[in-house]
Design an enzyme around this catalytic site. Structure first.
Site, PDB file in Angstrom:
ATOM      1  N   LYS A  22      46.532  27.281  62.632  1.00 45.33           N
ATOM      2  CA  LYS A  22      46.800  28.664  62.207  1.00 45.33           C
ATOM      3  C   LYS A  22      46.976  28.748  60.687  1.00 45.33           C
ATOM      4  O   LYS A  22      46.381  29.593  60.038  1.00 45.33           O
ATOM      5  CB  LYS A  22      48.081  29.178  62.883  1.00 45.33           C
ATOM      6  CG  LYS A  22      48.587  30.476  62.288  1.00 45.33           C
ATOM      7  CD  LYS A  22      49.835  30.990  62.948  1.00 45.33           C
ATOM      8  CE  LYS A  22      51.138  30.616  62.281  1.00 45.33           C
ATOM      9  NZ  LYS A  22      51.456  31.277  61.020  1.00 45.33           N
ATOM     10  N   ASN A  23      47.799  27.844  60.130  1.00 40.60           N
ATOM     11  CA  ASN A  23      48.117  28.003  58.713  1.00 40.60           C
ATOM     12  C   ASN A  23      46.980  27.588  57.784  1.00 40.60           C
ATOM     13  O   ASN A  23      47.069  27.787  56.576  1.00 40.60           O
ATOM     14  CB  ASN A  23      49.438  27.291  58.384  1.00 40.60           C
ATOM     15  CG  ASN A  23      50.618  28.063  58.983  1.00 40.60           C
ATOM     16  OD1 ASN A  23      50.475  29.220  59.396  1.00 40.60           O
ATOM     17  ND2 ASN A  23      51.781  27.427  59.066  1.00 40.60           N
ATOM     18  N   ARG A  92      52.023  37.423  57.194  1.00 33.30           N
ATOM     19  CA  ARG A  92      52.387  36.824  55.918  1.00 33.30           C
ATOM     20  C   ARG A  92      51.152  36.539  55.061  1.00 33.30           C
ATOM     21  O   ARG A  92      51.116  36.746  53.861  1.00 33.30           O
ATOM     22  CB  ARG A  92      53.120  35.510  56.221  1.00 33.30           C
ATOM     23  CG  ARG A  92      53.772  34.877  55.034  1.00 33.30           C
ATOM     24  CD  ARG A  92      55.110  35.501  54.808  1.00 33.30           C
ATOM     25  NE  ARG A  92      55.615  35.213  53.499  1.00 33.30           N
ATOM     26  CZ  ARG A  92      56.363  36.064  52.814  1.00 33.30           C
ATOM     27  NH1 ARG A  92      56.668  37.233  53.307  1.00 33.30           N
ATOM     28  NH2 ARG A  92      56.810  35.751  51.631  1.00 33.30           N
ATOM     29  N   CYS A 116      57.104  36.491  59.954  1.00 30.40           N
ATOM     30  CA  CYS A 116      58.338  36.306  60.719  1.00 30.40           C
ATOM     31  C   CYS A 116      59.574  36.536  59.850  1.00 30.40           C
ATOM     32  O   CYS A 116      59.595  36.151  58.672  1.00 30.40           O
ATOM     33  CB  CYS A 116      58.403  34.880  61.275  1.00 30.40           C
ATOM     34  SG  CYS A 116      57.230  34.580  62.585  1.00 30.40           S
ATOM     35  N   ARG A 121      62.212  35.099  51.903  1.00 30.49           N
ATOM     36  CA  ARG A 121      60.818  34.765  51.608  1.00 30.49           C
ATOM     37  C   ARG A 121      60.274  35.427  50.326  1.00 30.49           C
ATOM     38  O   ARG A 121      59.287  36.166  50.356  1.00 30.49           O
ATOM     39  CB  ARG A 121      59.921  35.076  52.810  1.00 30.49           C
ATOM     40  CG  ARG A 121      60.409  34.412  54.096  1.00 30.49           C
ATOM     41  CD  ARG A 121      59.470  34.596  55.254  1.00 30.49           C
ATOM     42  NE  ARG A 121      58.372  33.636  55.245  1.00 30.49           N
ATOM     43  CZ  ARG A 121      57.452  33.566  56.213  1.00 30.49           C
ATOM     44  NH1 ARG A 121      57.492  34.384  57.235  1.00 30.49           N
ATOM     45  NH2 ARG A 121      56.482  32.685  56.139  1.00 30.49           N
ATOM     46  N   PRO A 122      60.922  35.166  49.190  1.00 30.98           N
ATOM     47  CA  PRO A 122      60.405  35.742  47.942  1.00 30.98           C
ATOM     48  C   PRO A 122      59.054  35.121  47.569  1.00 30.98           C
ATOM     49  O   PRO A 122      58.711  34.046  48.067  1.00 30.98           O
ATOM     50  CB  PRO A 122      61.467  35.346  46.915  1.00 30.98           C
ATOM     51  CG  PRO A 122      62.133  34.137  47.478  1.00 30.98           C
ATOM     52  CD  PRO A 122      62.079  34.291  48.974  1.00 30.98           C
ATOM     53  N   ILE A 123      58.302  35.811  46.705  1.00 33.86           N
ATOM     54  CA  ILE A 123      57.026  35.222  46.252  1.00 33.86           C
ATOM     55  C   ILE A 123      57.002  35.126  44.722  1.00 33.86           C
ATOM     56  O   ILE A 123      55.967  35.269  44.084  1.00 33.86           O
ATOM     57  CB  ILE A 123      55.791  35.977  46.808  1.00 33.86           C
ATOM     58  CG1 ILE A 123      55.806  37.457  46.411  1.00 33.86           C
ATOM     59  CG2 ILE A 123      55.700  35.853  48.313  1.00 33.86           C
ATOM     60  CD1 ILE A 123      54.422  38.115  46.624  1.00 33.86           C
ATOM     61  N   ASP A 124      58.190  34.888  44.151  1.00 25.70           N
ATOM     62  CA  ASP A 124      58.302  34.815  42.692  1.00 25.70           C
ATOM     63  C   ASP A 124      57.433  33.705  42.086  1.00 25.70           C
ATOM     64  O   ASP A 124      56.899  33.856  40.988  1.00 25.70           O
ATOM     65  CB  ASP A 124      59.778  34.612  42.307  1.00 25.70           C
ATOM     66  CG  ASP A 124      60.396  33.413  43.013  1.00 25.70           C
ATOM     67  OD1 ASP A 124      60.295  33.328  44.262  1.00 25.70           O
ATOM     68  OD2 ASP A 124      60.957  32.537  42.335  1.00 25.70           O
ATOM     69  N   ASP A 304      58.429  24.297  60.775  1.00 23.04           N
ATOM     70  CA  ASP A 304      57.836  25.043  61.891  1.00 23.04           C
ATOM     71  C   ASP A 304      58.054  24.351  63.239  1.00 23.04           C
ATOM     72  O   ASP A 304      57.805  24.947  64.291  1.00 23.04           O
ATOM     73  CB  ASP A 304      56.326  25.247  61.654  1.00 23.04           C
ATOM     74  CG  ASP A 304      56.067  26.103  60.427  1.00 23.04           C
ATOM     75  OD1 ASP A 304      56.992  26.808  59.989  1.00 23.04           O
ATOM     76  OD2 ASP A 304      54.943  26.060  59.903  1.00 23.04           O
ATOM     77  N   ILE A 326      64.397  24.779  54.659  1.00 29.11           N
ATOM     78  CA  ILE A 326      63.348  25.581  54.002  1.00 29.11           C
ATOM     79  C   ILE A 326      63.656  27.084  54.044  1.00 29.11           C
ATOM     80  O   ILE A 326      63.476  27.789  53.060  1.00 29.11           O
ATOM     81  CB  ILE A 326      61.959  25.316  54.646  1.00 29.11           C
ATOM     82  CG1 ILE A 326      61.641  23.815  54.653  1.00 29.11           C
ATOM     83  CG2 ILE A 326      60.856  26.112  53.940  1.00 29.11           C
ATOM     84  CD1 ILE A 326      61.460  23.180  53.296  1.00 29.11           C
ATOM     85  N   ARG A 396      50.884  34.863  68.389  1.00 30.64           N
ATOM     86  CA  ARG A 396      50.313  34.862  67.040  1.00 30.64           C
ATOM     87  C   ARG A 396      49.915  33.465  66.615  1.00 30.64           C
ATOM     88  O   ARG A 396      49.053  33.294  65.753  1.00 30.64           O
ATOM     89  CB  ARG A 396      51.340  35.383  66.031  1.00 30.64           C
ATOM     90  CG  ARG A 396      51.454  36.879  65.974  1.00 30.64           C
ATOM     91  CD  ARG A 396      52.347  37.292  64.819  1.00 30.64           C
ATOM     92  NE  ARG A 396      52.114  36.440  63.673  1.00 30.64           N
ATOM     93  CZ  ARG A 396      53.072  35.853  62.936  1.00 30.64           C
ATOM     94  NH1 ARG A 396      54.331  36.048  63.218  1.00 30.64           N
ATOM     95  NH2 ARG A 396      52.762  35.089  61.915  1.00 30.64           N
TER      96      ARG A 396
END
Ligand code: EPU
Length: 419
Positions: A22-23, A92, A116, A121-124, A304, A326, A396
């Site tokens: 999936k990832n 995501r 999820c 879950r920042p994306i800085d 995961d 994480i 999913r």
């Protein structure tokens, strides 16, 4: 609303084939628009995240087909359109269009990504890195507007080896001017899979899979081909199931080195398995010794698999310490495990699992994708009937999970009830 009903306690034997990761596929599909040519992607799992991304590609103008685990994409008519909240919030991985669209069109307007609810879950790190490549980013209430005149490679040190940021930087830099160096890059196997796809199109990416990745920008990309690597998280989940209920359960299409940390931990608990080429045969252990688990970045124990292994820990004789490092909110499934009979005490991101405790079937909820996997494992070992609702989360990430488990002897049923 979909739910799964399981009658637990069945012995499991036969063969389960692992699907494509999936990832990986959720990044490969957005990556495909970097070429105007044709892409062939093999070993694709038919999961809902893939279906959403295919819709997004079609919305942008790609012509796609998906048959026999193979996706063929013709990108000759892809256009720059806004990725609205309706699309972006569904998963995501919608944020990978940031990297690929800015590289291709030098402009992108993209709503915030979904995914999820397992932490803030920042994306800085993505945004800081983009800015260092000359990209101007306007952050609105629920969207990013990105523009760049001259996209330029740079030296980028990541404060944390983020999987998403590493992939997004690769996507943004393959067509940039000059060289991009990513230091402290994520090393997850999915990253090498994305790089090999882009390199097949003519990109020049070196070192993917290590902590230093070098990308030399090229002027354009051509047709691309890739085979999605086997899903190490799906494989790990079925290994856990085999370790609890298997009678020579064969897990096929596995790259063993991708799940070394899981195999090491199962062995430490006393589980025996046999490797043979790309498959692993596993049987239940009579008695499980307590083990400690700390999730971390690859090649450490994957976050995961943290939730599914926590169910396994309830069956070990003694105290097991589990630590999630994480995400700050990935233990929301524990109250549901306790409701089934587990004895788990949570403090911050640690859990003390006191076993062994029998689990009893009841109605529980999948609070997110891997929490769903944890509940599923619990239902399989519990006595009586377990009903897991909100199972859309689980579907999913796990292809044909009900068929796969039925084929090895599990009494499991998927029920689709009206809301
Ligand atoms: N982080 C930041 N800033 C950033 C990026 C990440 O602080 O700019 C933090 C996150 O908040 C998180 C940690 O770093 O606490 C890990 O984030 P990372 O970027 O590595 O993960 P991701 O790209 O958001 C992917 C997978 C996840 C998987 C992680 C780690 C996809 C679509 N998602 O997420 O998969 O847990 O890598 O391996 O590929 C799942 O499959 O269940 C899942 C959540």
């Amino acid at each position: 609303m979909k739910r799964i009903i399981i009658d637990g306690g069945q012995e499991i034997s036969g063969t389960i084939k692992i699907s494509g990761a999936k990832n990986s596929i959720v990044a490969l599909l957005p990556a495909s628009i970097l070429t105007n040519g044709k892409c062939v992607i093999k070993n694709v799992p038919d999961i809902s995240d893939v279906r959403i991304l295919l819709e997004m590609l079609e919305y942008l103008g790609s012509v796609v087909s998906f048959e026999d685990e193979t996706i063929i994409i013709d990108n000759s008519n892809v256009q720059n359109k806004d990725i609205t909240e309706e699309f972006a919030s569904q998963l995501r991985a919608s944020y990978y269009f940031m990297g690929s669209m800015i590289a291709k069109f030098h402009h992108a307007k993209i709503a915030f990504p979904g995914g999820c609810v397992i932490g803030s879950r920042p994306i800085d790190i993505h945004l800081d890195s983009f800015r260092k490549m000359g990209i101007k980013i306007e952050e609105k209430v629920n969207e990013f507007i990105m523009d760049v005149d001259k996209l330029e490679g740079n030296y980028l040190y990541l404060n944390f080896p983020s999987v998403g940021a590493t992939i997004n930087i690769i996507l943004a830099s393959v067509l940039a001017e000059g060289k991009t160096i990513i230091e402290n890059a994520a090393k997850e196997p999915e990253i090498a899979n994305i790089a090999s796809f882009l390199n097949s199109m003519g990109a020049r990416i070196f070192g993917a899979g290590t902590s230093k990745i070098i990308i030399e920008g090229v002027k354009e990309l051509k047709d691309g081909f890739v085979e999605v690597i086997p899903d190490r998280i799906e494989a790990g989940t079925y290994l856990i199931i085999g370790a609890l209920l298997g009678n020579n359960l064969k897990i096929e299409n596995v790259i063993e080195s991708h799940i070394d940390s899981m195999l090491y931990k199962l062995k430490e608990a006393g589980v025996k398995y046999k490797s043979c080429g790309n498959s692993i045969e596993i049987s239940r252990a009579k008695e499980l010794k307590p083990i400690n688990i700390k999730t971390t970045v690859y090649p450490g124990f994957p976050t995961d698999l943290g939730q599914p292994i926590s169910t396994f820990l309830t069956q070990c004789n003694g105290e097991c310490l589990f630590e999630e490092t994480i995400y700050e909110n990935r233990l929301r499934h524990i109250p549901h495990l306790n409701a089934m009979g587990a004895n788990i005490k949570v403090f911050d991101n640690k859990a003390l699992v006191i076993g062994k405790t029998p689990l009893h079937g009841r109605k529980v909820k999948a609070t997110d994708l891997r929490a769903g996997a944890s509940m599923l494992v619990a239902g399989l070992i519990a006595d009586g009937r377990t009903e897991i609702c909100n199972i859309e989360h689980l579907l999913r990430g796990y292809e044909r999970i009900v068929d796969k488990l039925s084929s090895v002897g599990v009494k499991i049923e998927l029920i689709d009830l009206p809301e």
